[in-house]
Design a protein around this motif. Structure first.
Motif, PDB file in Angstrom:
ATOM      1  N   ILE A 155      -6.782  -6.951  13.957  1.00 14.18           N
ATOM      2  CA  ILE A 155      -6.363  -5.963  14.953  1.00 14.18           C
ATOM      3  C   ILE A 155      -6.238  -6.665  16.310  1.00 14.18           C
ATOM      4  O   ILE A 155      -5.242  -6.519  17.018  1.00 14.18           O
ATOM      5  CB  ILE A 155      -7.346  -4.766  15.012  1.00 14.18           C
ATOM      6  CG1 ILE A 155      -7.230  -3.931  13.718  1.00 14.18           C
ATOM      7  CG2 ILE A 155      -7.065  -3.881  16.235  1.00 14.18           C
ATOM      8  CD1 ILE A 155      -8.293  -2.856  13.556  1.00 14.18           C
ATOM      9  N   ALA A 156      -7.251  -7.506  16.644  1.00 16.29           N
ATOM     10  CA  ALA A 156      -7.277  -8.171  17.951  1.00 16.29           C
ATOM     11  C   ALA A 156      -6.078  -9.108  18.138  1.00 16.29           C
ATOM     12  O   ALA A 156      -5.516  -9.181  19.234  1.00 16.29           O
ATOM     13  CB  ALA A 156      -8.584  -8.938  18.113  1.00 16.29           C
ATOM     14  N   ASP A 157      -5.681  -9.812  17.088  1.00 12.41           N
ATOM     15  CA  ASP A 157      -4.580 -10.783  17.273  1.00 12.41           C
ATOM     16  C   ASP A 157      -3.203 -10.168  17.028  1.00 12.41           C
ATOM     17  O   ASP A 157      -2.195 -10.869  16.985  1.00 12.41           O
ATOM     18  CB  ASP A 157      -4.805 -12.041  16.430  1.00 12.41           C
ATOM     19  CG  ASP A 157      -4.598 -11.801  14.941  1.00 12.41           C
ATOM     20  OD1 ASP A 157      -4.142 -10.699  14.561  1.00 12.41           O
ATOM     21  OD2 ASP A 157      -4.892 -12.709  14.149  1.00 12.41           O
ATOM     22  N   ILE A 159       2.304  -0.855   4.365  1.00 15.19           N
ATOM     23  CA  ILE A 159       1.336  -1.245   5.392  1.00 15.19           C
ATOM     24  C   ILE A 159      -0.011  -1.614   4.760  1.00 15.19           C
ATOM     25  O   ILE A 159      -0.578  -2.670   5.053  1.00 15.19           O
ATOM     26  CB  ILE A 159       1.165  -0.095   6.415  1.00 15.19           C
ATOM     27  CG1 ILE A 159       2.486   0.118   7.176  1.00 15.19           C
ATOM     28  CG2 ILE A 159       0.019  -0.380   7.375  1.00 15.19           C
ATOM     29  CD1 ILE A 159       2.533   1.374   8.025  1.00 15.19           C
ATOM     30  N   ASP A 160      -0.512  -0.758   3.864  1.00 19.09           N
ATOM     31  CA  ASP A 160      -1.833  -1.040   3.274  1.00 19.09           C
ATOM     32  C   ASP A 160      -1.795  -2.315   2.440  1.00 19.09           C
ATOM     33  O   ASP A 160      -2.711  -3.138   2.510  1.00 19.09           O
ATOM     34  CB  ASP A 160      -2.281   0.138   2.394  1.00 19.09           C
ATOM     35  CG  ASP A 160      -2.672   1.353   3.224  1.00 19.09           C
ATOM     36  OD1 ASP A 160      -2.819   1.204   4.460  1.00 19.09           O
ATOM     37  OD2 ASP A 160      -2.821   2.438   2.647  1.00 19.09           O
ATOM     38  N   GLN A 175      -0.753  -4.593  13.930  1.00 19.83           N
ATOM     39  CA  GLN A 175       0.356  -3.934  14.626  1.00 19.83           C
ATOM     40  C   GLN A 175       1.708  -4.465  14.136  1.00 19.83           C
ATOM     41  O   GLN A 175       2.659  -3.706  13.972  1.00 19.83           O
ATOM     42  CB  GLN A 175       0.223  -4.136  16.143  1.00 19.83           C
ATOM     43  CG  GLN A 175       1.118  -3.223  16.962  1.00 19.83           C
ATOM     44  CD  GLN A 175       0.914  -1.738  16.636  1.00 19.83           C
ATOM     45  OE1 GLN A 175      -0.197  -1.249  16.615  1.00 19.83           O
ATOM     46  NE2 GLN A 175       1.998  -1.028  16.334  1.00 19.83           N
ATOM     47  N   ARG A 176       1.769  -5.778  13.894  1.00 20.06           N
ATOM     48  CA  ARG A 176       3.031  -6.362  13.409  1.00 20.06           C
ATOM     49  C   ARG A 176       3.422  -5.762  12.067  1.00 20.06           C
ATOM     50  O   ARG A 176       4.590  -5.474  11.816  1.00 20.06           O
ATOM     51  CB  ARG A 176       2.906  -7.894  13.285  1.00 20.06           C
ATOM     52  CG  ARG A 176       3.346  -8.626  14.555  1.00 20.06           C
ATOM     53  CD  ARG A 176       3.538 -10.112  14.295  1.00 20.06           C
ATOM     54  NE  ARG A 176       2.280 -10.780  13.960  1.00 20.06           N
ATOM     55  CZ  ARG A 176       1.365 -11.138  14.856  1.00 20.06           C
ATOM     56  NH1 ARG A 176       1.569 -10.900  16.139  1.00 20.06           N
ATOM     57  NH2 ARG A 176       0.244 -11.736  14.482  1.00 20.06           N
TER      58      ARG A 176
END
Ligand code: GLN
Length: 253
Positions: free
Chosen positions: A237-239, A59-60, A243-244
């Motif tokens: 984060i907004a688009d 993830i990172d 999360q994906r």
């Protein structure tokens, strides 16, 4: 007369074109080499950072790559011991540290943190049917941790330094639990899940030990990069990009 004007303008045009080639570097040399964004991590922390072959993934690593892309920079990941990330960032050896790192008051004295991009939970791994069935059973038992992590800090504070055995990484702490050298391991929930999945006979206690925010750290004086990263992170984060990445590595329960 007319002819010589024509020839002259052709020559002029040629000079301009050639001059431009020289000035603009018409050769194969890369014109605008990307600036490197160096990220320090400790690649023993699945699913945030771990090796797939020779490459650090997780993830990172992926969120950092997206940030670098937004900043027009080239990401370079350095795998170092967890407790050398902050000193290295302070010394300017790395531009930032990203390692499932929890924001704490103490760390904020040494480095700045980005906005948080994930939540971590400290949990307790024990042997199935062993001597620890709940948090109340931990006092006086041997606790394995990864050196300098929040698990280490909390366990040492609450249960006493003498009961805490520090390992270089989570995998070694879990090995010690399996071999009976410690009675439990306090560690972040996602790595805990992957260790328990990979090792028969281990379970995670129901009660969560502590909830914390993960963020990226920067040298105190490097507020420019911190702001750029925060802007990129907000957009990602907004688009839904962050999360994906999370969904790719952590399956919803
Ligand atoms: N979240 C924990 C901390 O920041 C553990 C991080 C890690 O081991 N990579 O201390």
């Amino acid at each position: 007369m007319k002819k010589s004007v024509k020839i002259l303008s052709v020559i002029l045009a040629l000079v301009i074109v050639l001059g431009c080639f020289a000035a603009c570097g018409g050769s194969e040399e890369p014109k605008d080499e990307k600036k490197v964004l160096t990220m320090a991590t400790n690649a023993e922390f699945p699913p945030y950072e771990f090796y797939e072959g020779e490459t650090v993934v997780g993830i990172d690593a992926e969120v950092a790559a997206l940030i670098a892309e937004k900043l027009g920079m080239e990401l370079k990941i350095e795998d170092v011991a967890f407790d050398s990330i902050i000193p290295g960032v302070q010394a300017g050896k790395y531009d930032m540290g990203m390692a499932g790192m929890t924001v704490t008051e103490d760390r904020l004295k040494d480095v700045n943190f980005s906005d948080s991009y994930a939540t971590g939970v400290q949990v307790v791994i024990v042997k199935e049917g062993g001597s620890i069935a709940s948090l109340d059973d931990i006092a006086g038992k041997k606790i394995g941790v990864q050196t300098s992590t929040t698990g280490d800090i909390y366990a040492s504070d609450e249960f006493g330094e003498e009961n805490v055995i520090k390992y270089e990484n989570g995998a070694l702490a879990v090995e010690a639990l399996k071999n009976g050298k410690v009675d439990c391991v306090i560690i972040d929930n996602e790595p805990a899940k992957s260790y328990v999945a990979a090792n028969e006979g281990l379970v995670i206690l129901e009660t969560e030990y502590a909830i914390e925010d993960y963020a990226i750290c920067f040298a105190k004086e490097n507020t420019e990069l911190q702001e750029q990263v925060n802007t990129a992170l907000k957009e990602l984060i907004a688009d839904g990009s962050v999360q994906r990445v999370v969904d790719k590595y952590i399956s919803a329960e």
